[in-house]
Design an enzyme around this catalytic site. Structure first.
Site, short mmCIF file in Angstrom:
data_model
loop_
_atom_site.label_atom_id
_atom_site.label_comp_id
_atom_site.label_asym_id
_atom_site.label_seq_id
_atom_site.Cartn_x
_atom_site.Cartn_y
_atom_site.Cartn_z
N MET A 83 0.81 -1.22 0.00
CA MET A 83 0.00 0.00 0.00
C MET A 83 0.85 1.27 0.00
SD MET A 83 -2.88 -1.24 2.76
CE MET A 83 -3.90 0.24 2.56
N HIS A 84 0.18 2.39 -0.18
CA HIS A 84 0.72 3.74 0.05
C HIS A 84 1.69 4.24 -1.02
CE1 HIS A 84 -1.02 3.07 3.97
NE2 HIS A 84 -0.06 2.25 4.34
N ASP A 239 -2.61 -5.20 0.53
CA ASP A 239 -2.07 -6.51 0.93
C ASP A 239 -2.66 -7.04 2.24
OD1 ASP A 239 -0.76 -4.54 2.40
OD2 ASP A 239 1.25 -5.20 1.84
#
Length: 489
Positions: A83-84, A239
């Protein structure tokens, strides 16, 4: 329908995993391929999206070579990914710069700016942290204005993979929550939060639930690997949410992940933020669902780091432990190799071994490393408890879950009974495949709520749980002491 197949693609920090399952969730084929990691010095962390695609191609080629015709009955593909990350593309869909990764800590100053500019905690439900996407974009605006001016879309890593697969820009709720631009309660982009970074909703992909279809596989890719031309690509999940879907942790339950990072994950019935201790409050992958997370940035990576220092494998290090750990280590380890999120939100925190002396052995350092990560996970469970989520049992997934000794230490430190599910090392890929099943059946969430079978459980030992109490409180005191020394008033 009896012969239908579903593919899960999990884009990990260090490797891509591809998993093919049938209607009964039996694994029919799997492959993985390493991802070349960046070589920048901390706090910078970047990867080339083109490398992700090459790794996925390699994994698909491997299955196609070993199982000819394996993809011919695939109805849907599900996606999972770290992520991110910030993947910036221009109007032609070309990547403008390397992806700034989840563990990048360069945007500390931008976090302070954004905290002053807009109500990120109220709308986004989370503290502004350097690992999240929003401050990364403000950093690009301030330091790479020419690139910023060319941005057509900001994509999360797995959504760039989706673009490669379908030619379309879509993002789903669980991953989008980690940008800090989502109104998490309303499940829509916030113009106000985007505006604080000089962006608008036009810069963002369209939003979809993880159980819904987002497009169809491009013809040239379908032809290359023999997929049906009707193969759809599901929304998927970040995830951790994908791993939860793989275990059925959607409406209830909990999980603890021991991957590169460490995560304590628990669904919530409503959007339930708790920013005081840096708890993450995100959308889950199914409509009308949310979850909380406590996150540590270094978990299994701590053991890999120590193995590199000794020039050994992780297995060799673990073999140095006594067969049964009967007392806390005399050495303590602060596992903050890349900063800390929950509960301190300190991207500049550092790791350290404490209480070393001339009698310290390799075994002491290994045990201290395992315990340090366990203490950090207990920080997370305590933070979630302060937000109203108490955990007594949890599935455990990730590469670190293969160590029985580590699981016992974590159970003893946290007081939580840990259950090892089937395919624990493929949790996110299984979850992605389950989300593909849901999308192929009209968004039916029953495919992601089924609990997975448990291979075995590890329960806390009463005597050791008590023995770790003093060690844990010492660990917390040492963190605060080290921070005070590092940042004098």
């Amino acid at each position: 329908m009896d012969n239908s197949m579903f593919l899960g693609i999990d884009l990990g920090t260090s490797a891509v995993k591809v998993l093919l399952i049938d209607d009964d969730e039996q694994v029919r084929a799997e492959a993985s391929c390493p991802v070349a990691e960046g070589v920048l010095e901390p706090p910078h962390s970047e990867q080339q999206p083109a490398q992700w695609i090459r790794s996925i191609e390699t994994a698909l080629d491997e299955i196609a070579a070993t199982r000819p015709g394996a993809f011919g009955a695939v109805q849907a593909i599900g996606l999972s990914g770290h992520m991110h990350g910030a993947v910036l593309v221009d109007k032609q869909g070309e990547v403008l710069r390397p992806c700034i990764m989840w563990d990048d800590g360069r945007s500390v100053a931008q976090c302070k700016t954004l905290t002053r500019k807009a109500d990120f905690t109220g709308i986004g439900g989370n503290l502004v942290m350097a690992g999240f996407t929003a401050p990364k974009l403000l950093w690009v605006a301030e330091n790479e204005p020419e690139i910023f001016g060319k941005i057509h879309k900001v994509l999360l890593p797995k959504d760039y993979v989706r673009y490669w697969l379908t030619g379309e820009y879509w993002a789903e709720m669980s991953d989008a929550s980690g940008t800090l631009w989502l109104d998490v309660a309303a499940r829509r982009w916030s113009e106000r939060l985007l505006g604080a970074c000089g962006l608008t909703t036009d810069h963002m992909a369209r939003l979809v639930e993880g159980t819904e279809a987002t497009g169809t596989l491009l013809p040239h890719l379908a032809n290359r690997w023999g997929f049906p031309k009707t193969t759809i690509v599901a929304g998927g999940a970040g995830d951790n949410a994908a791993s939860a879907c793989g275990m059925g942790v959607v409406a209830d339950g909990a999980s603890i992940s021991l991957g590169t990072s460490g995560v304590v994950f628990a669904p919530t019935k409503t959007f339930a933020p708790q920013t005081g201790q840096a708890v993450h409050a995100f959308c889950h992958a199914a409509p009308g669902t949310w979850h909380q997370m406590g996150v540590i940035l270094s978990a299994a990576s701590c053991l890999e780091w120590l193995a590199d220092l000794f020039g050994h494998s992780v297995a060799d290090l673990l073999s140095a432990l006594p067969h049964t750990v009967t007392r806390p280590a005399t050495v303590q380890f602060q596992p903050h190799l890349t900063g800390v999120r929950t509960p301190y939100n300190n991207p500049l925190a550092t790791a350290s071994f404490l209480f070393l002396n001339s009698d310290t052995t390799k075994s002491d350092l290994v045990q201290a490393t395992l315990e340090g990560v366990a203490f950090a996970l207990r920080d997370c469970t305590a933070a979630l408890a302060s937000a109203g989520t108490r955990i007594e049992t949890a599935y455990t997934v990730g590469g670190g879950a293969r160590s029985e000794a580590w699981l016992q230490i974590i159970s003893n430190v946290t007081g939580i009974e840990l259950a090892l599910p089937e395919n624990s090392h493929n949790g996110a890929a299984i979850g992605a495949a389950r989300l593909a099943m849901a999308a192929a059946h009209g968004g039916d969430i029953s495919y992601i709520t089924r609990k997975v079978k448990t291979l075995r459980s590890v329960a806390p030992e009463a005597g050791m749980h008590a023995a770790y109490e003093d060690a844990y409180h010492s660990y917390r005191a040492q963190y605060k002491g080290q921070t005070e020394i590092a940042t004098p008033s």
